[in-house]
Scaffold this active site. Structure first.
Site, short mmCIF file in Angstrom:
data_model
loop_
_atom_site.label_atom_id
_atom_site.label_comp_id
_atom_site.label_asym_id
_atom_site.label_seq_id
_atom_site.Cartn_x
_atom_site.Cartn_y
_atom_site.Cartn_z
N SER A 261 -4.90 -47.89 -5.59
CA SER A 261 -3.48 -47.71 -5.89
C SER A 261 -2.94 -46.50 -5.16
O SER A 261 -3.71 -45.63 -4.72
CB SER A 261 -3.26 -47.54 -7.40
OG SER A 261 -3.80 -46.31 -7.84
N LYS A 262 -1.63 -46.43 -5.07
CA LYS A 262 -0.97 -45.34 -4.34
C LYS A 262 -1.20 -43.99 -5.01
O LYS A 262 -1.07 -42.95 -4.39
CB LYS A 262 0.53 -45.65 -4.23
CG LYS A 262 1.25 -44.82 -3.17
CD LYS A 262 2.63 -45.33 -2.94
CE LYS A 262 3.34 -44.53 -1.85
NZ LYS A 262 2.70 -44.67 -0.55
N ARG A 263 -1.57 -44.02 -6.29
CA ARG A 263 -1.79 -42.76 -7.00
C ARG A 263 -2.95 -41.96 -6.41
O ARG A 263 -3.01 -40.75 -6.53
CB ARG A 263 -2.07 -43.03 -8.48
CG ARG A 263 -0.85 -43.49 -9.28
CD ARG A 263 -1.14 -43.51 -10.75
NE ARG A 263 -2.19 -44.43 -11.08
CZ ARG A 263 -2.02 -45.73 -11.32
NH1 ARG A 263 -0.81 -46.25 -11.23
NH2 ARG A 263 -3.04 -46.51 -11.62
#
Length: 502
Positions: A261-263
């Protein structure tokens, strides 16, 4: 399906950037189609107008084209790389929806969003899996709603959706190419919405219809679509169609095994392109996220043609694949090492020209942009750069005068007599008949040996003065590439600016 020409598709939604997982799905579809001598098609699933992002479709297609994944059919207007658009096929979906209504496999639903939410919250409190409560299922289909009430609501113009009626107490089964046999109980399947109140079909409905009409033989997609399989298979059954074969790809995971994920980092292909990763490295890396050639095969660097030749869905694993940036970096380096010099120069010359337009340069511009000079720089720095742009940015001293000298290195390498040694060595460089790596090395060693000094006493200061930094390629080769005039100028300037320790 026996004897049919293989046809695969990549069907993204225009809701943003192309995720690396999306590129893998597109790549595997492309590789399988090419391997089997079939067709690879792109279809844009833009039926959810509320999530559509301006420019997303163009960016998706641009990235796929950059990766070399060009489709075999381009039905849309305005170019050779146009995809199928579901928003242009609404009449088709409406016709098939009417068929389901007539056959008793679908029904009108007038439930409001507030009613649906209230029902969902109640079921969750009761520990039940949230499902539509079938309030609007007609009496003729086993429900409790009189047909007269449905007719009344339709005549009043009340907004509605059309839902599929899932049969009670049936088992839905299929054979996944990657995962083997998978079975679902209809008790877990919701009466999904087929047509929304805005007249657009849902993904599930439009996808099944298009996959059949476009005659796709294999649907290769991420495992996040597995829960939707029973809904899709039931639609195939309702229409009396033979389903294609399915292969659900493993998830992409972060190193801590959480879902990518982009996190935790970049997930857009565009981000990696902007950082300087090449098409070859990205495609190679993505291909290995789930697929391997088999036991005993140690090859890790593959061209696109080699991937087509050796790819098989049977060699795609079930377990999640770890996205390791170190592996991508390693692959990029391998490609840089093997890439033809002319190809690298083609990439770096525009970068250099842009830098030269904004920075002062005492070197002859025509010389440092020439093929001959850039070839020397490339061959000297191949083993030391991670990206092609670093032939300019990481090795800027080949093109620009140092504006400063690495402070910690100066403190470490400069002694009280360093400048004096440099001043005595300057005439040697000025008169050296052979200003080559071998000639400079021989002259330096001949200069320090009678003085009882180690070569490092001059090597490190010369590197810092010539480049501004304490690291880089072979000093002697670096000085040869820079040339006598630039080297002497830089030494003199550095000696004037660097203070001798007290």
């Amino acid at each position: 399906m026996v004897g049919k020409r293989v046809r695969t598709r990549f069907a993204p939604s225009p809701t943003g950037y192309l995720h690396v997982g999306g590129l893998r799905t597109a790549l595997y579809n492309y590789l399988f189609a090419r391997k089997m001598g079939g067709d690879f098609i792109i279809r844009i699933e833009d039926t959810d107008q509320s999530r559509k992002v301006e420019g997303a479709q163009q960016n998706l297609l641009k990235t796929l084209e950059w990766a070399g994944l060009v489709p075999d059919e381009s039905p849309s207007k305005g170019g050779d790389f146009g995809p199928y658009l579901q928003s242009e096929r609404l009449e088709i979906y409406a016709g098939y929806c009417r068929q389901l209504l007539e056959d008793g496999n679908a029904y009108y639903c007038f439930a409001t969003s507030e009613e649906l939410d209230e029902n969902r919250q109640l079921q969750m409190k009761q520990g039940l899996q949230p499902k539509y409560n079938r309030k609007w299922l007609p009496e003729s289909m086993g429900g409790t709603m009189p047909e007269s009430e449905t007719k009344k609501m339709l005549e009043s113009g009340a907004p509605y959706v059309i839902r599929m009626k899932v049969p009670d107490y049936v088992s839905v089964w299929f054979e996944d190419i990657i995962r083997g046999p998978i079975e679902f109980d209809s008790a877990t399947i919701d009466d999904q919405v087929l047509m929304k109140s805005d007249g657009f079909p849902t993904y599930h409905f439009a996808s099944v219809i298009d996959d059949h009409l476009m005659e796709f033989t294999h649907i290769i997609r991420g495992e996040e679509w597995l829960p939707s399989m029973p809904k899709h298979l039931l639609l195939y059954e309702f229409f009396g169609w033979e389903p294609p074969k399915f292969a659900h790809l493993p998830l992409l995971l972060n190193p801590d095994r959480s879902k990518l994920s982009k996190r935790q980092g970049d997930v857009a292909v565009e981000d990696y392109i902007n950082k300087g990763y090449s098409r070859e490295a990205i495609v190679n890396f993505i291909a290995l996220l789930g697929w391997n050639e088999g036991e005993g095969c140690e090859q890790e660097v593959y061209s696109l043609d080699e991937l087509v030749e050796r790819f098989s869905l049977e060699r795609v694993g079930k377990a999640g694949s770890i996205f390791t940036i170190d592996k991508l970096n390693w692959l990029e380096k391998q490609y840089i090492k093997e890439r033809p010099v002319a190809k690298i120069i083609e990439t770096i010359r525009p970068i250099l020209e842009e830098e030269l337009s904004s920075k002062a340069c005492l070197l002859d511009r025509q010389t440092i942009t020439s093929d001959a000079y850039l070839t020397e720089v490339v061959e000297l720095m191949r083993e030391r750069v991670g990206f092609e742009h670093e032939f300019v940015t990481f090795s800027s001293y080949f093109f620009f005068e140092p504006e400063s000298w690495e402070e910690e290195a100066v403190k470490k390498r400069w002694k009280a007599d360093t400048n004096q040694l440099l001043a005595e060595f300057l005439p040697v460089l000025e008169t050296l008949p052979d200003f080559t790596a071998d000639g400079i090395e021989a002259a330096l060693k001949a200069f320090v040996e009678p003085k009882g000094l180690k070569a490092a006493e001059l090597i490190h200061p010369l590197r810092i003065l010539a480049s501004g930094v304490s690291f880089g390629p072979s000093l002697y080769h670096m000085l040869e590439v820079l040339g006598r005039e630039a080297v002497l100028r830089r030494i003199r300037k550095g000696m004037e600016c660097i203070s001798v320790p007290a």
